[in-house]
Write a protein that holds these residues in place. Structure first.
Motif, PDB file in Angstrom:
ATOM      1  N   GLU A  79     -21.798   1.103  60.182  1.00 39.63           N
ATOM      2  CA  GLU A  79     -22.531  -0.085  59.734  1.00 39.63           C
ATOM      3  C   GLU A  79     -23.225  -0.878  60.840  1.00 39.63           C
ATOM      4  O   GLU A  79     -24.275  -1.463  60.624  1.00 39.63           O
ATOM      5  CB  GLU A  79     -21.509  -1.000  59.013  1.00 39.63           C
ATOM      6  CG  GLU A  79     -21.959  -2.409  58.683  1.00 39.63           C
ATOM      7  CD  GLU A  79     -22.840  -2.486  57.455  1.00 39.63           C
ATOM      8  OE1 GLU A  79     -23.032  -1.451  56.800  1.00 39.63           O
ATOM      9  OE2 GLU A  79     -23.351  -3.585  57.162  1.00 39.63           O
TER      10      GLU A  79
ATOM     11  N   ASP B  36     -30.364  -7.597  57.852  1.00 46.98           N
ATOM     12  CA  ASP B  36     -28.976  -7.994  58.098  1.00 46.98           C
ATOM     13  C   ASP B  36     -28.822  -8.544  59.519  1.00 46.98           C
ATOM     14  O   ASP B  36     -28.308  -9.648  59.742  1.00 46.98           O
ATOM     15  CB  ASP B  36     -28.109  -6.744  57.858  1.00 46.98           C
ATOM     16  CG  ASP B  36     -26.635  -6.910  58.114  1.00 46.98           C
ATOM     17  OD1 ASP B  36     -26.257  -7.627  59.049  1.00 46.98           O
ATOM     18  OD2 ASP B  36     -25.844  -6.279  57.391  1.00 46.98           O
TER      19      ASP B  36
ATOM     20  N   LYS C  90     -31.539  -2.070  56.906  1.00 48.63           N
ATOM     21  CA  LYS C  90     -30.357  -2.770  57.420  1.00 48.63           C
ATOM     22  C   LYS C  90     -30.734  -3.689  58.571  1.00 48.63           C
ATOM     23  O   LYS C  90     -30.624  -4.900  58.505  1.00 48.63           O
ATOM     24  CB  LYS C  90     -29.315  -1.728  57.846  1.00 48.63           C
ATOM     25  CG  LYS C  90     -27.899  -2.279  57.985  1.00 48.63           C
ATOM     26  CD  LYS C  90     -27.643  -2.999  59.281  1.00 48.63           C
ATOM     27  CE  LYS C  90     -26.236  -3.492  59.422  1.00 48.63           C
ATOM     28  NZ  LYS C  90     -26.016  -4.228  60.673  1.00 48.63           N
TER      29      LYS C  90
END
Ligand code: RBV
Length: 426
Positions: free
Chosen positions: A156, A190, A186
């Motif tokens: 992640e 994020d 992502k």
């Protein structure tokens, strides 16, 4: 290994479960990407027969990802990826799901943290989903017998991908891993908006102090740093950036921020936020120059950026002056406030909620389709770090545009041909 599940560790698991379930439902209602993917996963069962081990920040959005992987047919064992980021009620709600076992508990010591990681591995995973790389590390060091039956995994965060690439370069990574962090869906959202908003809101809620009129020092002008800098400037702070990479330093300069070494910034800042992913960013000689009452927070994955041992050596006393704020008093009376034990403030502060639901919908949308891809096309990926195929990233972006009701243009055939040709000039 008999690490207790969260249900076995709580006095009132039923009460916790109900509170956790409400948080998960709220998150899911605001996650259109995960909702669309769940529909497909429920119908097609792409993870039928797989066992997924996860080490992530166990809170409501992560719980949605966990349940969607379970709905796709997997058995899931989950634990935290940081000792302070778990929401016990959410962990309990997950553990009540028949397909899921949760070992995550907030505030555990190092031994219990690693015992919980090992407990997930006792489920003999075929897929791993990591935030920071602790599962991959534990498997390679202590559970190498699992490697043969592991299909692959997903990572992640920036720090985890960095760790995996270092491992890969040394020829030590023995199964395929997707660098989920590196996808546009992502990293551009994020890391920038998520880290920016969640770090600043956690600092504000933890201290009840304003950014307006303050000097905020941001260390590291990567994707996370630029988010923190932008949002702090948006809240009327004067932003100072410290960097080691010349082009990033220039970008920060052209963005209008003051750029200088930490030696100078230390004396200027009121609030410091580290986002480098490296160790020893704020150390003894910096503490010695800081003003009375400064606030130090870290937004990098590990708690290595602020040298708390050196601060402890300098301090004549330490006191928790607010929940999540530790005041170190120096012998000349100056006070230095450290938030969340120097752990990532956006998740580890007592009031922290992690990144906003919308950005985690994107991050976990790409996580979910990456897990599906790894399972369905495992033969295409050898041991090592792999980029997530761009079509998958676009697929997730399209679901999001659709959910937002945003239409975009299509290339005409002439435009497509023009873009592919090299003959056309003036
Ligand atoms: N992150 N997770 C959350 N579940 O609320 N918030 C942030 C959450 C992830 C984010 O994707 C980042 O890469 C990582 O935490 C850092 O550990």
């Amino acid at each position: 290994m008999s690490q207790p599940t969260i249900t076995e560790q709580l006095d009132e698991p039923r009460v916790a479960r109900e509170s956790g379930r409400k948080k998960i439902e709220w998150a899911r209602e605001h996650m259109p990407i995960m909702t669309a993917i769940a529909e497909e996963f429920n119908a097609e069962q792409p993870l039928d027969g797989e066992v997924v081990a996860m080490a992530m920040h166990v809170e409501a959005k992560t719980a949605v990802l966990t349940e969607v992987l379970a709905e796709a047919g997997a058995e899931v064992a989950i634990t935290g990826c940081n000792p302070l980021s778990t929401h016990d009620d959410v962990s309990a709600a997950l553990d009540a799901n028949d397909a899921i076992t949760s070992y995550a508990k907030r505030g555990v010591d190092d031994d219990a943290y690693y015992a919980a990681i090992e407990a997930t591995l006792d489920h003999e995973p075929t897929v791993t989903v990591d935030d920071g790389g602790d599962l991959v590390m534990a498997i390679h060091e202590d559970y190498p017998e699992l490697i043969d039956s592991i299909v692959g995994g997903c990572e992640e965060t920036t720090t985890g991908v960095h760790r995996l690439r270092a491992m890969d370069e040394d020829g030590e990574l023995k199964y395929p891993m997707f660098a989920v962090n590196d996808t546009p869906m992502k990293r551009l959202f994020d890391n920038v908006h998520g880290t920016g908003e969640a770090s600043l809101s956690s600092i504000a809620m933890t201290t009840n102090l304003s950014f307006a009129g303050k000097t905020v020092v941001v260390s590291g002008y990567g994707y996370c740093g630029r988010g923190v800098a932008k949002k702090a400037a948006g809240q009327n702070a004067h932003v100072v950036v410290t960097e080691v990479e010349p082009r990033r330093a220039l970008e920060a300069h052209m963005e209008g921020y003051e750029v200088c070494p930490m030696d100078e910034a230390a004396a200027k800042g009121d609030i410091f936020v580290t986002t480098t992913g490296n160790r020893d960013v704020i150390v003894k000689e910096h503490f010695e120059r800081m003003s009375d009452g400064v606030v130090l927070a870290n937004a990098g994955h590990f708690n290595v950026e602020i040298d708390l041992d050196a601060l402890d050596d300098l301090a004549v006393s330490r006191e928790e002056v607010r929940d999540g704020v530790e005041e170190f008093k120096l012998d000349d009376g100056r006070r230095i406030n450290v938030l969340a034990d120097g752990r990532l403030v956006n998740l580890a502060a007592p009031v922290a909620l992690g990144h906003p639901v919308e950005v985690m919908d994107q991050s976990f949308g790409i996580q979910a389709v990456s897990v599906r891809e790894m399972v369905e096309n495992t033969d295409e990926y050898g041991a090592g770090v792999h980029e997530v195929p761009d079509e998958l990233d676009k697929e997730v972006a399209e679901i999001k545009l659709d959910a937002e009701g945003i239409d975009i243009d299509d290339l005409s055939s002439e435009q497509a041909e023009y873009m592919d040709s090299w003959q056309h000039g003036t």
